[in-house]
Enzyme design. Structure first.
Site, short mmCIF file in Angstrom:
data_model
loop_
_atom_site.label_atom_id
_atom_site.label_comp_id
_atom_site.label_asym_id
_atom_site.label_seq_id
_atom_site.Cartn_x
_atom_site.Cartn_y
_atom_site.Cartn_z
N GLN A 1 0.83 -1.21 0.00
CA GLN A 1 0.00 0.00 0.00
C GLN A 1 0.86 1.26 0.00
O GLN A 1 0.65 2.17 -0.80
CB GLN A 1 -0.92 0.02 1.23
N TYR B 1 2.51 -8.73 15.18
CA TYR B 1 2.91 -7.55 14.40
C TYR B 1 3.45 -6.46 15.33
O TYR B 1 4.51 -5.87 15.10
CB TYR B 1 1.69 -7.05 13.61
C1 AKB Z 1 -2.56 -2.36 10.64
O1 AKB Z 1 -3.75 -2.06 10.84
O2 AKB Z 1 -2.06 -3.46 10.92
C2 AKB Z 1 -1.66 -1.30 10.05
C3 AKB Z 1 -0.98 -0.49 11.12
C4 AKB Z 1 -1.74 0.45 11.95
O3 AKB Z 1 0.20 -0.61 11.29
N1 AKB Z 1 -2.41 -0.43 9.20
#
Ligand code: AKB
Length: 315
Positions: free
Chosen positions: A12, A141
């Protein structure tokens, strides 16, 4: 920053950043790399090479040949996808940063690594979240993003590598769709508004998250990389934001341009729980003071631009 190797360049942010940096520094000075070739047409005539960031040898080979002065490491698995494949998320998100930093150390390169609002979690003050505060993320993440922040600080302090970065909030854009994060609903709502004049949000009413329109996200990369280093107290992981949004605020804004738009809710418990663990609103005063961060787009200006561009794209 004059010659730039980008990883994750077909995502993106990458697709738009490659062209943005190409306009500023010359397209011949950008090397776009990505694990797959999907979406390659989005970067037009910018040079492309396949690169999996977990392959440090291949990354080094490309650096030796292209001779960049900066690596922009965007390759990452986002929050919602990361919960389905946590081990792979760790490998791509952390090994990618380590490989970037090691090569930068050996070849004396500058580095941009983005972090995210996902780097916050349990114990973080959720309103006006400070630059420096508790970071105990609940997603893989988020764990990888905190690790990346600390690794970048470490390589700067220990080896003098010129590392810089920001904590991105959700990024809203109309060219390339985001890759399965938690904030994606704020992009999908505009696509569905144009296609069906209706959207069922997987994020619940009243859930606040910070957001940024893509032109501001792109400008932030150049502004932080070109900032006077003597003014940078933090260097990495600067909080930046333009607006703190909820589904109903987006609904209100879209209705100004499309009065018959209808918002409903179909909550995804996984993404809802992630959203609730992230800040409601960031304090971005360090970025404002240290390198002049100032977003141009507010909600209504962004909504107008999104709807106009998606109308052209989808009809
Ligand atoms: C997500 O939603 O994982 C990403 C971010 C906020 O890093 N867009």
């Amino acid at each position: 920053m004059k010659r730039i190797l980008m990883t994750g360049a077909l995502g993106q942010i990458g697709t738009e950043l490659a062209l943005y940096l190409g306009d500023i520094y010359g397209r011949e000075n950008i090397l776009a790399t990505n694990r797959s070739e999907k979406n390659i047409e989005a970067i037009e005539d910018i040079r492309f090479e396949k690169l999996d960031v977990t392959d440090g040898d291949r990354m080094y080979e490309l650096v030796k040949e292209f001779k960049p002065d900066t690596i922009v490491n965007l390759a990452a698995i986002l929050s919602a996808r990361g919960e389905q494949i946590p081990q792979t998320t760790w490998k791509i998100n952390v090994d990618g940063v380590i490989n970037t930093l090691e090569i930068a150390r050996q070849e004396n390169l500058k580095v941009f690594v983005p972090s995210s609002i996902a780097a916050f979690g349990e114990g973080t003050p959720l309103d006006n979240t400070p630059q420096t505060t508790i970071q105990r993320p609940s997603t893989m993440y988020g764990v990888t993003k905190v690790s990346g922040e600390i690794l970048c600080d470490y390589y700067f302090k220990r080896f003098g590598v010129d590392t810089r970065g920001v904590r991105y909030p959700g990024i809203i854009s109309y060219k390339t769709l985001p890759g399965n994060g938690t904030t994606d609903y704020a992009v999908h709502i505009y696509y569905e508004a144009i296609k069906h004049k209706a959207y069922a949000s997987y994020i619940a009413e009243g859930t606040q998250m910070d957001m940024l329109y893509m032109p501001d996200a792109l400008k932030a990369v150049v502004d932080i990389m070109e900032a006077d280093p003597s003014k940078l107290i933090h260097r990495n992981a600067f909080n930046i934001t333009a607006m703190s949004l909820t589904p109903e605020l987006l609904d209100e804004s879209i209705k100004k341009y499309m009065p018959d738009f209808k918002l409903s809710y179909d909550i995804d418990p996984v993404r809802q729980a992630i959203a609730e663990s992230w800040p409601n609103s960031l304090d971005d005063s360090c970025a404002r003071e240290e390198w002049g961060w100032k977003p141009e787009y507010d909600l209504d200006k962004m909504t107008k631009d999104m709807l106009e561009n998606l109308e052209k794209k989808l009809k």
